[in-house]
Design an enzyme around this catalytic site. Structure first.
Site, PDB file in Angstrom:
ATOM      1  N   ASP A  30       0.883  -1.169   0.000  1.00  0.00           N
ATOM      2  CA  ASP A  30       0.000   0.000   0.000  1.00  0.00           C
ATOM      3  C   ASP A  30       0.918   1.215   0.000  1.00  0.00           C
ATOM      4  O   ASP A  30       1.537   1.530   1.015  1.00  0.00           O
ATOM      5  CB  ASP A  30      -0.888  -0.041   1.251  1.00  0.00           C
ATOM      6  CG  ASP A  30      -1.702   1.248   1.443  1.00  0.00           C
ATOM      7  OD1 ASP A  30      -1.674   2.122   0.548  1.00  0.00           O
ATOM      8  OD2 ASP A  30      -2.354   1.365   2.501  1.00  0.00           O
ATOM      9  N   GLU A  77      -7.181   0.323  -4.670  1.00  0.00           N
ATOM     10  CA  GLU A  77      -7.230   0.218  -3.204  1.00  0.00           C
ATOM     11  C   GLU A  77      -8.560  -0.345  -2.698  1.00  0.00           C
ATOM     12  O   GLU A  77      -8.556  -1.238  -1.844  1.00  0.00           O
ATOM     13  CB  GLU A  77      -6.928   1.588  -2.583  1.00  0.00           C
ATOM     14  CG  GLU A  77      -5.446   1.941  -2.719  1.00  0.00           C
ATOM     15  CD  GLU A  77      -5.137   3.421  -2.518  1.00  0.00           C
ATOM     16  OE1 GLU A  77      -6.021   4.159  -2.051  1.00  0.00           O
ATOM     17  OE2 GLU A  77      -4.006   3.828  -2.834  1.00  0.00           O
ATOM     18  N   LYS A  83       2.758  11.142  -3.493  1.00  0.00           N
ATOM     19  CA  LYS A  83       1.743  10.438  -4.278  1.00  0.00           C
ATOM     20  C   LYS A  83       0.832  11.415  -5.028  1.00  0.00           C
ATOM     21  O   LYS A  83       0.314  11.101  -6.093  1.00  0.00           O
ATOM     22  CB  LYS A  83       0.916   9.558  -3.337  1.00  0.00           C
ATOM     23  CG  LYS A  83      -0.080   8.648  -4.031  1.00  0.00           C
ATOM     24  CD  LYS A  83      -0.669   7.692  -3.016  1.00  0.00           C
ATOM     25  CE  LYS A  83      -1.754   6.822  -3.579  1.00  0.00           C
ATOM     26  NZ  LYS A  83      -2.260   5.882  -2.558  1.00  0.00           N
ATOM     27  N   ASP A 103     -12.844   5.391   2.356  1.00  0.00           N
ATOM     28  CA  ASP A 103     -11.424   5.475   2.733  1.00  0.00           C
ATOM     29  C   ASP A 103     -11.052   6.901   3.099  1.00  0.00           C
ATOM     30  O   ASP A 103     -10.946   7.773   2.236  1.00  0.00           O
ATOM     31  CB  ASP A 103     -10.569   4.972   1.544  1.00  0.00           C
ATOM     32  CG  ASP A 103      -9.069   4.942   1.859  1.00  0.00           C
ATOM     33  OD1 ASP A 103      -8.655   5.543   2.885  1.00  0.00           O
ATOM     34  OD2 ASP A 103      -8.319   4.327   1.079  1.00  0.00           O
TER      35      ASP A 103
HETATM   36  P1  ADP Z   1      -3.082   7.338   3.693  1.00  0.00           P
HETATM   37  O1  ADP Z   1      -3.865   6.198   3.144  1.00  0.00           O
HETATM   38  O2  ADP Z   1      -3.562   8.663   3.189  1.00  0.00           O
HETATM   39  O3  ADP Z   1      -1.625   7.166   3.546  1.00  0.00           O
HETATM   40  P2  ADP Z   1      -3.735   6.406   6.395  1.00  0.00           P
HETATM   41  O4  ADP Z   1      -4.850   5.529   6.049  1.00  0.00           O
HETATM   42  O5  ADP Z   1      -2.506   5.776   6.919  1.00  0.00           O
HETATM   43  O6  ADP Z   1      -3.382   7.448   5.258  1.00  0.00           O
HETATM   44  O7  ADP Z   1      -4.305   7.436   7.483  1.00  0.00           O
HETATM   45  C1  ADP Z   1      -3.491   8.319   8.177  1.00  0.00           C
HETATM   46  C2  ADP Z   1      -4.371   9.221   9.014  1.00  0.00           C
HETATM   47  O8  ADP Z   1      -5.064   8.435   9.977  1.00  0.00           O
HETATM   48  C3  ADP Z   1      -3.586  10.258   9.783  1.00  0.00           C
HETATM   49  O9  ADP Z   1      -4.186  11.517   9.616  1.00  0.00           O
HETATM   50  C4  ADP Z   1      -3.724   9.780  11.214  1.00  0.00           C
HETATM   51  O10 ADP Z   1      -3.682  10.848  12.137  1.00  0.00           O
HETATM   52  C5  ADP Z   1      -5.070   9.136  11.199  1.00  0.00           C
HETATM   53  N1  ADP Z   1      -5.259   8.228  12.327  1.00  0.00           N
HETATM   54  C6  ADP Z   1      -4.529   7.134  12.642  1.00  0.00           C
HETATM   55  N2  ADP Z   1      -4.974   6.558  13.773  1.00  0.00           N
HETATM   56  C7  ADP Z   1      -6.028   7.328  14.195  1.00  0.00           C
HETATM   57  C8  ADP Z   1      -6.913   7.268  15.319  1.00  0.00           C
HETATM   58  N3  ADP Z   1      -6.780   6.316  16.258  1.00  0.00           N
HETATM   59  N4  ADP Z   1      -7.875   8.211  15.426  1.00  0.00           N
HETATM   60  C9  ADP Z   1      -7.990   9.159  14.491  1.00  0.00           C
HETATM   61  N5  ADP Z   1      -7.183   9.286  13.416  1.00  0.00           N
HETATM   62  C10 ADP Z   1      -6.216   8.379  13.268  1.00  0.00           C
HETATM   63 MG    MG Z   2      -4.564   4.754   2.140  1.00  0.00          MG
END
Ligand code: ADP
Ligand code: MG
Length: 620
Positions: A23, A188, A88, A212
C-alpha cells in the site's frame, strides 16, 4: 518445477519467490505478505518499528542516501525544503495538473515545462515523483527482505480507483526503479474488499461501498463483485480532505481559544509541538472523552469528544456528500449495499463511523485494522497471482474463455476466463461415429454456451485416426496459452499417436470494448444459454441412444423376437419425434422409455455373448 531456497535463519525450506503486497499511501505506506503457515495476510513489522512507514523522504545535507519513514517525518518542520511528503499527489502529473496546489507543499515543485511531468528540487538536485516514490518502495522492500530473510523482487502495488493511466504507469515505474517487478496495479478499494474476504469465491455476488479516509485524501468507491470481477461502479471524494484537516481544525480551535498566534509566529519547534499535540488529541478522542495536556509551561490544552465532533462535523459532512453522489452515480440506494467497508486511519474517529453507518443505513464494517487493510488485500492479490488461489480471478489473465466445439454446437471450456497466464489445460475426447477417421477441432473464445454465439479462432482437422468403433479413439486436446497470450492447440490420438497442432493469437483483433461486450453478453444471456444448453445436452443423449440402439438391433436381430423388434422400432420413432419438440423433458422421457424397453434384451444378449465366449466361440 518451482525453485526452493533454504531459509538460513530457520534452516527450513521455503519457496524462493515471495510476492509482497504494497500500500503506497499518500501519508503512510505498508508492505504485507501471506504467512506461509497460517496462509493469512500479515503486515510486516520489521525490527518492531511497527507496520506503518510514513511516506516521507528526507535528504540529509551532504547528499548521503535518503532517509524514509518515521525518522524522516521528524524533519518536516525543521528542514521542510529537504523533506518530501505526499509525493503520491504528484505521481504522473504535470505542473498544470497541480495548479495552485503546488504552492501548498513545503518543498519546491519545478515547472520547466508545464506540459511535462513535475520535478521536485532538493538542494541542487531534481527528482521526479517516480524516483521519490521508489525511495519509499525501496525502504518497504528492504524491510520485507530483512524481516522475511529472503529476496523480494515481485510486488503488487495498490493505487486509488480514480488513478488514471499515467498515474498507474508512474506507480509501476516507481516499482521497477525500486527493483520490484510490479505484477499488478490494484485498486485500493478492491484490495480492501479482498482483505474483508469479499470476492474470494467465484460464485459470490456483492455490492459494497468502500469508504477510505486517510491522512490527506478521502475517497469512496462503490464496487460490484461478480464472478471474481471487481467492477468500480462509481467513485467520489476529495483529494484534499483527510486526517490532517482534522488536526488543523484542532490547532485552529486551540490557537483561537488561547490567542496563540503571536507565540507561534516564527517558532517552528512550537508549531511542530502543537501539531503533534493536536494529532495526539484526535487519536485519544477516538477512544476516550476528555483530552488534556501541557503545552508550554503554564498552559493546559483541553478538548472533549463533543467539542471535537463539533469542530470536525463540517468536514465529515463533506465526505457524506461524496457518498451520496457516489451512490447516485451508481444508481443505487443504501439498501442495495451488502456491506460498507471502512479503510484509512481516520475512520477510527467515532463521528466518522457513526455518520457513515447512519448514511448507509447499516453498521459499517471496521473489524480489520484500517491502516493495514489495503496492504493485506494487496498481499491476498499477490497470493492469487502466485497461483495459490486458483478459483479467484486475476490479471495477466485471459479475458475470455477458450474452448472447443463439442456435439450439438456446445462450447466446451478448456481454459476458463480469467485464468492466469501462462497456463495449460486439456481434455480427452472421442469419436461419436464408428470408423470416424477425421476429427474436426474448432477453437472458440467467449462466455456463451453455444459456439455460434462465441468467436471462432481456428478450426483444424485431426486426420488419419485409424478406423475404430465410436468411443474407442482417445483424442487429447491440449491448450497451451503462453505469457503473451498466444494460444497453441494440440490434438493427439493416443492409440495411434496421430497429432496435429495450430497456433493462434486469441486477443488479435479484439478491442477492449469488444471483450467487454462479450462479457456483458454472456451475463445478460446467461439464463437462455443454460436452457439452450440443457436442450442440446438432451438431444445429444438422445442421438447417441438412437445410434446405439439401431446398431444393436442390426447386429443382434437373431437374438430378438419379432415383437421386440417392432416395439423397439416404435420407441425409436417416438424418440425421434420427441427431438422435433426441442423440449428437454419430452426428449429425456422418450430416452428413458427406449432405455427401459431395450435394457432386458441388452442384458440377455450380453449373457448369450458371454456364454459363447466361454464356449470358445468368437462373438459377433
Ligand atoms: P493514507 O492512506 O492517506 O496514507 P492512512 O490511512 O494511513 O493514510 O491514514 C493516516 C491518518 O489516519 C492520519 O491523519 C492519522 O492521524 C489518522 N489516524 C490514525 N490513527 C487514528 C486514530 N486512532 N484516530 C484518528 N485518526 C487516526
Ligand atoms: Mg490509504
Amino acid at each position: 518445477m518451482a525453485k526452493v531456497a533454504i531459509n538460513l535463519s530457520t534452516g527450513s525450506l521455503q519457496q524462493e519467490e515471495i510476492i509482497v503486497g504494497i500500500d503506497l499511501g499518500t501519508t503512510n505506506s505498508l508492505v504485507a505478505y501471506i504467512h506461509p503457515e497460517t496462509r493469512q495476510p500479515v503486515a510486516i513489522n520489521d525490527l518492531g518499528r511497527g507496520t506503518i512507514v510514513p511516506s516521507v523522504v528526507y535528504f540529509p545535507q551532504g547528499g548521503e542516501t535518503p532517509i524514509v519513514g518515521t525518522e524522516a517525518k521528524e524533519y518536516l518542520l525543521t528542514d521542510p525544503q529537504n523533506t518530501i511528503y505526499s509525493v503520491k499527489r504528484l505521481l504522473g502529473k504535470s505542473y498544470r495538473d497541480l495548479g495552485e496546489h503546488a504552492q501548498d507543499l513545503g518543498y519546491k515543485v519545478i515547472d520547466d515545462n508545464s506540459e511535462g511531468m513535475v520535478k521536485i528540487r532538493v538542494g541542487d538536485r531534481f527528482y521526479s515523483p517516480i524516483e521519490l516514490s521508489a525511495e519509499i518502495l525501496k525502504e518497504l522492500r528492504a524491510r520485507a527482505e530483512h524481516a522475511l530473510k529472503t529476496p523480494v523482487n515481485k510486488a503488487v502495488i495498490t493505487v486509488p480507483a480514480y488513478f488514471n493511466d499515467s498515474q498507474r504507469q508512474a506507480t509501476r515505474d516507481a516499482g521497477r526503479l525500486a527493483g520490484l517487478e510490479v505484477l499488478r496495479i490494484v485498486n485500493e478499494p478492491t484490495a480492501a474488499a479482498l482483505a474483508y474476504g469479499i470476492g474470494l469465491s467465484p460464485d459470490e455476488e456483492k455490492t459494497v461501498a468502500v469508504y477510505d479516509l486517510g491522512g490527506g485524501t478521502f475517497d469512496v468507491s462503490i464496487l460490484r463483485i461478480q464472478q471474481g470481477i471487481f467492477e468500480v461502479l462509481s467513485t467520489n471524494g476529495d483529494t484534499y480532505l483527510g486526517g490532517d484537516d482534522l488536526d488543523r481544525a484542532i490547532i485552529n480551535h486551540w490557537t483561537a481559544q488561547h490567542n496563540l498566534n503571536s507565540l507561534l509566529a516564527n517558532n517552528v519547534p512550537l508549531q511542530q509541538e502543537l501539531r503533534l499535540l493536536a494529532e495526539a488529541a484526535k487519536r485519544y478522542l477516538s477512544k476516550d472523552d476528555d483530552f488534556g495536556a501541557n503545552f508550554t509551561e503554564n498552559l493546559v490544552l483541553r478538548l472533549t469528544r463533543t467539542e471535537f465532533n463539533e469542530l470536525i462535523r463540517p468536514l465529515v459532512e463533506r465526505t457524506i456528500t461524496s457518498c451520496r453522489q457516489a451512490l447516485a452515480d451508481a444508481k443505487l440506494t443504501p439498501q442495495d449495499l451488502d456491506a460498507v467497508l471502512l479503510v484509512g486511519g481516520s475512520t477510527r474517529v467515532p463521528l466518522v463511523y457513526d455518520s457513515v453507518s447512519e448514511f448507509f443505513q447499516q453498521p459499517a464494517n471496521n473489524t480489520l485494522n484500517p491502516d493495514e487493510v489495503v496492504a493485506l488485500g494487496a498481499a491476498i492479490q499477490a497470493d492469487i497471482l502466485a497461483g495459490n488461489r486458483r478459483d479467484v480471478l486475476l490479471l495477466d489473465v485471459t479475458p475470455l474463455t477458450l474452448g472447443i466445439e463439442t456435439l450439438g454446437g456446445l462450447m466446451d471450456p478448456i481454459i476458463p476466463r480469467n485464468s492466469k497466464i501462462p497456463t495449460k489445460a486439456g481434455r480427452q475426447y472421442t469419436t461419436s461415429v464408428d470408423g470416424q477417421v477425421n476429427l474436426k477441432i474448432s477453437v472458440y473464445q467467449g462466455e456463451r454456451d453455444l459456439v455460434k454465439e462465441n468467436r471462432k479462432l481456428a478450426e483444424f482437422d485431426l486426420r488419419g485416426i485409424p478406423a475404430m468403433p465410436a468411443g474407442l479413439p482417445k483424442v487429447d486436446v491440449n491448450f497451451i496459452l503462453n505469457a503473451d497470450g498466444i494460444l497453441k492447440v494440440e490434438a493427439v490420438e493416443l492409440r495411434s499417436n496421430t497429432r496435429q497442432a495450430v497456433e493462434i493469437k486469441p486477443q488479435y483483433g479484439l478491442t477492449d470494448e469488444q471483450v467487454e461486450q462479450m462479457l456483458m453478453d454472456s451475463l445478460t444471456h446467461a439464463r437462455e444459454d443454460v436452457a439452450a444448453r440443457m436442450v442440446i445436452e438432451a438431444r445429444t443423449v438422445a442421438e447417441q441412444m438412437l445410434y446405439q440402439v439401431e446398431r444393436f438391433v442390426e447386429k443382434n436381430s437373431l437374438h430378438l423376437t419379432e415383437d421386440e423388434i417392432t416395439e423397439t422400432a416404435a420407441a425409436t420413432e417416438r424418440l425421434r419425434e420427441s427431438l422435433a419438440t426441442n423440449t428437454k423433458d419430452t426428449i429425456l422421457k422418450a430416452v428413458d422409455e427406449l432405455e427401459e424397453l431395450t435394457r432386458p434384451f441388452a442384458e440377455r444378449v450380453m449373457n448369450i455373448s458371454i456364454k459363447q465366449a466361454m464356449a470358445g466361440k468368437k462373438i459377433e
